[in-house]
Design a protein around this motif. Sequence first.
Motif, PDB file in Angstrom:
ATOM      1  N   ASP A   1      -6.526   5.621   3.508  1.00  0.00           N
ATOM      2  CA  ASP A   1      -5.950   5.638   2.160  1.00  0.00           C
ATOM      3  C   ASP A   1      -7.026   5.380   1.114  1.00  0.00           C
ATOM      4  O   ASP A   1      -7.085   6.052   0.073  1.00  0.00           O
TER       5      ASP A   1
ATOM      6  N   ARG B   1       0.820  -1.198   0.000  1.00  0.00           N
ATOM      7  CA  ARG B   1       0.000   0.000   0.000  1.00  0.00           C
ATOM      8  C   ARG B   1       0.868   1.268   0.000  1.00  0.00           C
ATOM      9  O   ARG B   1       2.030   1.220   0.351  1.00  0.00           O
ATOM     10  N   ARG B   2       0.246   2.362  -0.422  1.00  0.00           N
ATOM     11  CA  ARG B   2       0.907   3.665  -0.524  1.00  0.00           C
ATOM     12  C   ARG B   2       2.008   3.696  -1.569  1.00  0.00           C
ATOM     13  O   ARG B   2       2.959   4.467  -1.469  1.00  0.00           O
TER      14      ARG B   2
END
Length: 302
Positions: free
Chosen positions: A110, A80-81
């Motif tokens: 997110d 993620r990210r």
Amino acid sequence: MFTLTVVSQKDLASGVRTARSIAATAEAFDGAPPVSDQAFIAASSGARELFMANEVGAGAIGFGILGEREIDVVVLPEQRRHGVGTALANGMLTGVRGPVRAWVHGSQPDAEQILSAKGFSPVRTLLRMTLDPLALPATFPLMPAGVRVRTLDPSSASDVTNWVDVNAAAFASHPEQGRITVADFERMTAEDWFDQAELFVLETDDITGFAGYGWVKTIRNDQGSAPDTELYALGVSPEAAGRGFGRLLLSQTLAQMSTHHPASVSLYVDGENTRAVDLYERHGFTVAARSAQWLRPETNKL
């Protein structure tokens, strides 16, 4: 680097298995299932498209499901990210003009940021409620005269049709549950966890078909450990409303859960369905987590 692909029909079975594995990893990390059973069933049947994000030279790191005006995006926690979720959302929504809904389960800042940037906003709440297993009733409820509870026979065409009919009536205003077809039901009952002994239907002398139903989902864990139980669905026909059948079916399903001596007891309910929430609270359930459904209205942007 990663690539995005639409899973072809010939690779669909293996693609769904991979997606389920990613979803299980995300659930263990986030504490909530990232995708509904209905979404996976629809993807498995080809009713929705399955997208896969694959790391170059490695394996799948995320997936998406799109169709029936709904989108799901799941990325492995460690990936993620890095733009994977945004790339999946961009690829899946390209060319889609009509309204689209998406779920954000639990606290996912997110995911919320991605959806907000795509023009989505929250419109609906889903509650996960839990009950202390020690509070489960030890006995099944007595039925009043003219009322019968039995298990559904999935091989009976009339039973299946009657279930689809009462489910559609009970959830007429529900955007997912109320749309379940005979084909959908058959795919649901083909799931590994399904046990026909845990799908109860209620019949009365004065109502044609089923007046209601209660469905238990039992997930059996490692050998020797207690299973997890979920009130998968409970519905009462509007024709039978106000007669206490919801309480009877809830007591029936909770007593069935008790036979497993489960590690956990849970259910999901719309936060706006105050009557159902009140019913569950009166039986000892409390809110453990909140999820939100987000909506992007029809758009001219491609």
